[in-house]
Design a protein around this motif. Structure first.
Motif, PDB file in Angstrom:
ATOM      1  N   THR A  43       8.873 -26.456  31.686  1.00  0.00           N
ATOM      2  CA  THR A  43       9.192 -27.239  32.891  1.00  0.00           C
ATOM      3  C   THR A  43       9.582 -28.670  32.516  1.00  0.00           C
ATOM      4  O   THR A  43      10.578 -29.198  33.022  1.00  0.00           O
ATOM      5  CB  THR A  43       8.005 -27.232  33.871  1.00  0.00           C
ATOM      6  OG1 THR A  43       7.660 -25.871  34.121  1.00  0.00           O
ATOM      7  CG2 THR A  43       8.342 -27.904  35.183  1.00  0.00           C
ATOM      8  N   GLU A 122      10.256 -20.443  35.305  1.00  0.00           N
ATOM      9  CA  GLU A 122       9.397 -19.374  35.845  1.00  0.00           C
ATOM     10  C   GLU A 122      10.165 -18.055  35.939  1.00  0.00           C
ATOM     11  O   GLU A 122       9.624 -16.982  35.681  1.00  0.00           O
ATOM     12  CB  GLU A 122       8.871 -19.766  37.229  1.00  0.00           C
ATOM     13  CG  GLU A 122       7.526 -20.472  37.250  1.00  0.00           C
ATOM     14  CD  GLU A 122       7.559 -21.896  36.718  1.00  0.00           C
ATOM     15  OE1 GLU A 122       8.664 -22.435  36.511  1.00  0.00           O
ATOM     16  OE2 GLU A 122       6.474 -22.463  36.500  1.00  0.00           O
ATOM     17  N   ARG A 207       4.947 -30.170  41.014  1.00  0.00           N
ATOM     18  CA  ARG A 207       4.467 -29.897  39.659  1.00  0.00           C
ATOM     19  C   ARG A 207       3.064 -29.288  39.698  1.00  0.00           C
ATOM     20  O   ARG A 207       2.255 -29.633  40.537  1.00  0.00           O
ATOM     21  CB  ARG A 207       4.456 -31.192  38.813  1.00  0.00           C
ATOM     22  CG  ARG A 207       5.821 -31.673  38.360  1.00  0.00           C
ATOM     23  CD  ARG A 207       6.581 -30.670  37.514  1.00  0.00           C
ATOM     24  NE  ARG A 207       5.900 -30.107  36.380  1.00  0.00           N
ATOM     25  CZ  ARG A 207       6.029 -30.515  35.128  1.00  0.00           C
ATOM     26  NH1 ARG A 207       6.793 -31.551  34.845  1.00  0.00           N
ATOM     27  NH2 ARG A 207       5.389 -29.903  34.143  1.00  0.00           N
ATOM     28  N   GLU A 208       2.830 -28.389  38.787  1.00  0.00           N
ATOM     29  CA  GLU A 208       1.552 -27.662  38.687  1.00  0.00           C
ATOM     30  C   GLU A 208       1.287 -26.795  39.917  1.00  0.00           C
ATOM     31  O   GLU A 208       0.150 -26.480  40.223  1.00  0.00           O
ATOM     32  CB  GLU A 208       0.374 -28.626  38.460  1.00  0.00           C
ATOM     33  CG  GLU A 208       0.545 -29.580  37.294  1.00  0.00           C
ATOM     34  CD  GLU A 208       0.782 -28.897  35.969  1.00  0.00           C
ATOM     35  OE1 GLU A 208       0.250 -27.798  35.752  1.00  0.00           O
ATOM     36  OE2 GLU A 208       1.537 -29.452  35.151  1.00  0.00           O
TER      37      GLU A 208
HETATM   38  N1  ASP Z   1       5.602 -24.800  35.577  1.00  0.00           N
HETATM   39  C1  ASP Z   1       5.257 -25.729  36.623  1.00  0.00           C
HETATM   40  C2  ASP Z   1       4.753 -27.008  36.027  1.00  0.00           C
HETATM   41  O1  ASP Z   1       4.549 -27.067  34.818  1.00  0.00           O
HETATM   42  C3  ASP Z   1       4.279 -25.152  37.600  1.00  0.00           C
HETATM   43  C4  ASP Z   1       2.913 -24.858  37.033  1.00  0.00           C
HETATM   44  O2  ASP Z   1       2.737 -24.735  35.828  1.00  0.00           O
HETATM   45  O3  ASP Z   1       1.975 -24.723  37.817  1.00  0.00           O
HETATM   46  O4  ASP Z   1       4.574 -27.949  36.738  1.00  0.00           O
END
Ligand code: ASP
Ligand code: MG
Length: 433
Positions: A43, A122, A207-208
């Motif tokens: 990401t 993803e 994010r996340e």
């Molecule tokens: N791949 C995305 C990020 O790193 C979502 C996640 O990991 O939750 O923000």
């Protein structure tokens, strides 16, 4: 039915993917929805591609993209017999489309371009893993989260349309999961972090955001339990990188977990808990290195909430004290003016305290927002501030060893409620705790 969420670290290379397959294979025989993030730091890498593309650095964007493609090809080469599997074609095609896409100049909406490009992480990780599971005899079905999690078009921080999402998920996944004729238990593989608008444009949830995706799917499907697989053994009462002798919290309530994430604990995405709380779906946090070990569980049970103190350290804070130039009291009028100034600049207040003639606030330092706020406030108020301060929050502090925690630190501000103690102290002290 269970929902498993695997983050970037749990699928960072071929070995890690094999471990994920083993965890899935050895879990109970219930239907399973598997939500997966982008592999390792993909990401971040795709964010760099987007920035290069958007600032007209096409050659840089292309070379960064090549690196990302090669990284995924390399993992696939270690998982599948070389060149005998259609996954190589699929990876090639996915990146070819992206190379082609960035040849055209970007549109005006950066956030739209961001979602279009960054979501590839993803998309490709779930294709590789779904194919690998099938190849290893773990039959599963891959779904595009763009067709399941329906959102508004607030790109990069899309809001979920719960009714449409529930309908889409039930229409698309439920018939497969409820199908008794399946020879094996039904397994769904889909992406975290991703949604789609009703017009079919791809969006991301922030994010996340993959934890949140897992919670959305669990909520709509009425799952029995969600498990987030992490590189740590569960939820600790402090960040083990900052504090020694941390304790694993084996069980806490949703409300307590929401409080912890509000004060800055980063273990789970803050939006994750609300949908789970609404349908009383427990959330397990477990280590993918030790799948048999009990981790932490977040559920309705309050019993243990008070048993151990939790410590949260928020670095890079600014402590600002505001004094009306005309010596007017800090009452409704000044407060309402101050709050709207903070809201206008998009600054979230982490702690506040007032006296008759001063108002003190602590918030995250931000290169762009902070100077704007200070400039606007200076017109009406006298300001005093400390940069590089540390905000320490202690939940259930009555059982904490506060003297040890405070050793050698200069307190700039203290605030106490019945359950929570907060200190703003001079920075450079977190490592010494
Ligand atoms: N791949 C995305 C990020 O790193 C979502 C996640 O990991 O939750 O923000
Ligand atoms: Mg991630």
């Amino acid at each position: 039915m269970l929902v498993y969420k695997f983050g970037g670290a749990s699928v960072k290379n071929a070995e890690a993917v094999k471990n994920v397959a083993e965890i899935i294979n050895e879990s109970s025989q219930e239907p399973l929805v598997v939500v997966i993030s982008a592999m390792d730091k993909t990401t971040n890498a795709l964010e760099k591609v987007t920035e290069a593309f958007y600032s007209g650095k096409l050659e840089l964007a292309k070379s960064l993209l090549e690196e990302i493609r090669d990284f995924h090809m390399e993992i696939a080469r270690k998982l599948f017999p070389v060149n005998q599997h259609h996954i190589f074609d699929l990876i090639g095609r996915t990146f070819y489309h992206l190379f082609y896409y960035i040849q055209e100049p970007p549109g005006r909406n950066f956030n739209y371009e961001y979602d279009r490009i960054v979501s590839t992480g993803e998309m490709i990780s779930t294709q590789i893993i779904s194919e690998y599971l099938n190849f290893s005899g773990i039959k599963n079905r891959w779904y595009s989260a763009k067709d399941l999690i329906i959102t508004d078009s607030n790109y990069r921080d899309a809001g979920v349309d719960w009714l449409k999402t529930e309908k889409a998920v039930k229409q698309k996944i439920t018939p497969y999961i409820k199908n008794d004729k399946c020879a094996q238990r039904p397994i769904v593989v889909t992406q975290g972090f991703i949604g789609g608008t009703t017009q079919g444009f791809i969006t991301t949830l922030g994010r996340e955001g993959s934890d949140y995706s897992a919670a959305i799917l669990a909520y709509t499907l009425g799952a029995r339990e969600v498990t987030i697989w992490k590189d740590v053994a569960g939820l600790f009462n402090a960040d083990p990188k900052v504090m020694r002798n941390t304790i694993l919290i084996d069980s806490i309530s949703y409300q307590e977990a929401i409080e912890l994430s509000y004060y800055g604990a980063t273990i789970i995405h803050p939006k994750t808990l609300k949908p789970l709380l609404k349908r009383s779906i427990p959330l397990q946090i477990k280590s993918f290195y030790n799948p048999k070990q009990n981790g932490s569980v977040i559920n309705k049970d309050y019993v243990k909430d008070h048993s151990i103190p939790s410590y949260i350290f928020k670095t890079n804070q600014i402590l600002l004290s505001i004094f009306p130039k005309d010596f007017s009291f800090i009452a409704e009028q000044n407060l309402s003016r101050l709050f709207s100034e903070f809201a206008r600049t998009g600054i979230k207040i982490n702690l506040m305290q007032n006296s008759a003639l001063s108002f003190s606030v602590c918030f995250d330092q931000d290169k762009i927002k902070t100077p704007v706020l200070l400039r606007n406030l200076e017109k009406i108020y006298n300001l005093k501030y400390n940069t590089n301060t540390l905000l320490i929050t202690v939940r259930h502090y009555e059982k904490a060893n506060l003297e040890e925690l405070l050793m050698g630190k200069e307190i700039l501000l203290e605030q106490k409620s019945r359950t929570t103690l907060q200190w703003v102290v001079k920075e450079k002290t977190a490592e010494q705790v």
